[in-house]
Design an enzyme around this catalytic site. Structure first.
Site, PDB file in Angstrom:
ATOM      1  N   GLU A  46      -3.786   8.297  -4.116  1.00 30.32           N
ATOM      2  CA  GLU A  46      -4.312   7.481  -3.015  1.00 30.32           C
ATOM      3  C   GLU A  46      -4.485   8.295  -1.732  1.00 30.32           C
ATOM      4  O   GLU A  46      -5.179   7.851  -0.816  1.00 30.32           O
ATOM      5  CB  GLU A  46      -3.355   6.307  -2.775  1.00 30.32           C
TER       6      GLU A  46
ATOM      7  N   SER B  89      -8.016   1.031   3.041  1.00 27.61           N
ATOM      8  CA  SER B  89      -8.395   0.561   1.705  1.00 27.61           C
ATOM      9  C   SER B  89      -9.612  -0.351   1.792  1.00 27.61           C
ATOM     10  O   SER B  89      -9.953  -0.852   2.872  1.00 27.61           O
ATOM     11  CB  SER B  89      -7.217  -0.208   1.104  1.00 27.61           C
TER      12      SER B  89
ATOM     13  N   ARG C 283       0.846  -1.197   0.000  1.00 28.86           N
ATOM     14  CA  ARG C 283       0.000   0.000   0.000  1.00 28.86           C
ATOM     15  C   ARG C 283       0.882   1.249   0.000  1.00 28.86           C
ATOM     16  O   ARG C 283       1.949   1.275   0.640  1.00 28.86           O
ATOM     17  CB  ARG C 283      -0.868  -0.024   1.260  1.00 28.86           C
TER      18      ARG C 283
ATOM     19  N   THR D 241      -9.344   0.598 -10.187  1.00 27.08           N
ATOM     20  CA  THR D 241      -8.397  -0.268  -9.496  1.00 27.08           C
ATOM     21  C   THR D 241      -8.371  -1.505 -10.376  1.00 27.08           C
ATOM     22  O   THR D 241      -9.074  -1.559 -11.375  1.00 27.08           O
ATOM     23  CB  THR D 241      -8.947  -0.559  -8.061  1.00 27.08           C
TER      24      THR D 241
ATOM     25  N   ASP E  80      -7.843   8.506  -0.210  1.00 27.17           N
ATOM     26  CA  ASP E  80      -8.445   7.433   0.588  1.00 27.17           C
ATOM     27  C   ASP E  80      -8.349   7.713   2.094  1.00 27.17           C
ATOM     28  O   ASP E  80      -8.954   7.020   2.897  1.00 27.17           O
ATOM     29  CB  ASP E  80      -7.794   6.078   0.269  1.00 27.17           C
TER      30      ASP E  80
HETATM   31  N1  GLY Z   1      -8.201   3.111  -3.763  1.00 26.23           N
HETATM   32  C1  GLY Z   1      -9.139   2.083  -3.547  1.00 26.23           C
HETATM   33  C2  GLY Z   1      -8.954   1.343  -2.267  1.00 26.23           C
HETATM   34  O1  GLY Z   1      -7.843   1.202  -1.841  1.00 26.23           O
HETATM   35  O2  GLY Z   1      -9.889   0.873  -1.678  1.00 26.23           O
END
Ligand code: GLY
Length: 568
Positions: free
Chosen positions: A416, A448, A103, A377, A419
């Protein structure tokens, strides 16, 4: 690959859970020695690249490198080496499961108010477009780590197809056009992104070749130098320089200190099936564990369709509420994992479900809503003939990520950072809000929903996952329930989908998938039912028959992907 220059800062968090810790019933069927190999991915060129590696003698982990890197080239709107993801691995020889956490993480100079104006309001777009929205990528570290620790081939061999496609180009299809159209304005704002992914600054015509020579050079550098080829030296300097020239906050230290983490997957049993799925910082595994433990109290098979959906939705509502309140990066916040899946908590949640009426979300203890997730994704599933398996969900968040390419590198950066909760309690760009557990902190990983999963019964194993933002979790859940009902791979990926995530308090469903009577029955129970004007998800499934070694693989018809089985 030169191991002496390899410098992955590997942090082993909770490692190598033997599958025997979660035994199946005694009559568990013996596995055959050799099974058919298969790959299902979101793009035919990526599936072909992985199959080629398997045919060259590579294992599932080598194939995962080839598929990841090829998707990074030919599906730039979904994932890439400027992004991150989670790989669920099963090593058949050692009978163990591992989650690779690649991640992205927040740069060291990030702070919780970085997307707010002087009055404390969220600045629209700042966490989604441009260099400031990008977190430190994890995919290059994952490629190197997979090759060094799990693969049988060299990184150069596994990256060869991706490098070729980057140099020779791939043809634009309708799916690409839709994604580029969706992000056109943001792509036009960055010259390097526009030059790479648009044609004269506009959505390219069908068949137009996307050629990425800088990305090919970058992949070659990773193949030669491993971790330092991306995270240190010339490439790192180039990325940091361009990010900083464009209002970003990356430093050389952020890249050099990126840590790949190996984590123990989330594991549990549902009605005799053994589930192995994503652990935090993905919320997916824990949310599914909660939902299925609630559903384990019911005989779903004997219910009418509306009663079945009502109970599944009520379980979704409660587990997504807990996601909002408690979940974040476990290295930064104390997530009460044991409590959330405890018998006591599950029993209390189950008792609060009324079979005759929907529970308004507003009547549950108030918390902030889950943070927003990207709409794009990617996912792939791989099985090799020895029984090694990979289920991987990868992302750069929104389509084409931040729409920012670091000049001279070919690396399209993720967005990201969106998120995270830009401001706990206040809606983000998706109209959603998050909680303190997922607030921005330097070095922290954003929560995520990506949920790569494996499910095992006495006779069969499923390897599955999908993109789709916060709906990923409910799609995987419905896939697991369909697998329990013995549906084929094709039936699982193409089944109609519905979703509830606590707030907004509504069941959304794909157009045409609920009939009028079903909608009326659910409304009668007090649900708000909303038909969506679009389909969602892009599921990739492989099912292994443990008795015969045969596999059944399917790629979602909503996407342009493909599945392939090696039968000889
Ligand atoms: N960016 C989508 C997720 O990580 O859930």
């Amino acid at each position: 690959m030169n191991k002496s220059v390899h410098k992955i800062l590997l942090s082993v968090v909770l490692l190598f859970v033997s599958t025997s810790a979660f035994p199946l019933p005694a009559e568990d069927a013996p596995a055959v020695n050799e099974i058919q190999a298969a790959i299902a991915s979101a793009h035919p060129l990526a599936t072909a690249a992985g199959i080629e590696i398997l045919k060259q003698g590579g294992n599932a982990f080598d194939a995962a490198i080839a598929v990841t890197a090829t998707l990074a080239v030919v599906e730039p709107y979904s994932s890439g080496i400027g992004g991150g993801g989670f790989y669920l691995l099963h090593e058949q020889g050692k009978n163990r499961d591992i989650m690779i956490d690649a991640r992205e993480q927040a740069p060291g100079r990030a702070d919780r108010d970085m997307y707010l104006d002087k009055d404390g309001n969220v600045i629209p777009g700042l966490s989604m477009d441009g260099a400031l929205s990008a977190a430190i990528p994890g995919i290059p570290a994952a490629l190197v780590h997979l090759a060094e620790n799990y693969g049988a081939l060299t990184l150069s061999q596994s990256l060869a197809s991706a490098i070729k496609h980057a140099r020779e180009g791939f043809a634009v299809d309708e799916y690409y056009q839709r994604m580029a159209g969706f992000r056109l304005v943001a792509l036009q704002k960055n010259q390097a992104a526009s030059d790479l992914f648009l044609q004269k600054g506009e959505v390219p015509e069908l068949g137009y070749k996307i050629i990425q020579n800088d990305l090919a050079d970058t992949l070659e550098r990773i193949a030669e130098f491993g971790f330092s080829g991306f995270y240190e030296n010339e490439l790192a300097w180039k990325m940091v320089r361009d990010v900083r020239h464009n209002n970003g906050i990356w430093t050389i230290k952020d890249l050099a200190t990126y840590e790949l983490k190996e984590r123990s997957p989330q594991r549990f049993i549902y009605k005799g099936m053994r589930l192995t799925t994503a652990a935090l910082p993905s919320s997916g595994g824990l949310v599914i564990a909660e939902i299925l433990q609630i559903l384990g109290e019911y005989d779903l098979e004997k219910m009418s369709k509306s009663q079945r959906i009502h109970h599944i939705v009520e379980a979704m509502r409660r587990a997504y509420r807990d996601r909002a309140e408690y979940m974040g990066d476990p290295d930064f916040v104390d997530v009460p994992i044991d409590f959330l899946v405890s018998e006591l908590h599950v029993k209390l949640l189950t008792k609060s479900i009324n079979r005759r009426a929907a529970t308004p979300s507003s009547s549950l203890k108030a918390v902030a809503q889950p943070d927003g997730n990207g709409t794009d994704t990617t996912h792939f599933s791989i099985v090799d003939k020895k029984g090694n398996r990979v289920s991987a969900t990868l992302s750069i968040n929104y389509p084409f990520g931040s729409c920012f390419v670091a000049k001279g590198t070919g690396v399209l950066l993720n967005d990201e950072m969106d998120d995270f909760s830009a401001k706990p309690g206040v809606p983000n760009a998706y109209g959603l809000v998050g909680s303190h557990a997922n607030a921005i902190e330097p070095g922290k990983r954003m929560l995520s929903s990506m949920t790569p999963t494996m499910v095992e019964t006495r006779n069969r194993i499923a390897v599955l996952g999908t993109p789709g933002g916060s709906r990923i979790i409910t799609m995987v859940l419905l896939g697991i329930l369909d697998f329990y009902d013995k549906k084929s791979a094709d039936e699982i990926v193409n089944a109609g989908r519905y979703h509830h995530q606590y707030l907004p308090d509504e069941i959304s469903y794909e157009a045409g998938r609920f009939d009028d009577d079903l909608v009326a029955e659910l409304e009668e129970l007090g649900h708000t039912v909303k038909q969506l004007g679009y389909e969602y998800g892009n599921m990739q499934v492989i099912i292994i028959n443990k008795n015969t070694g045969e596999v059944d693989a399917a790629s979602d018809e909503r996407g342009v992907g493909s599945s392939q089985v090696i039968t000889e």
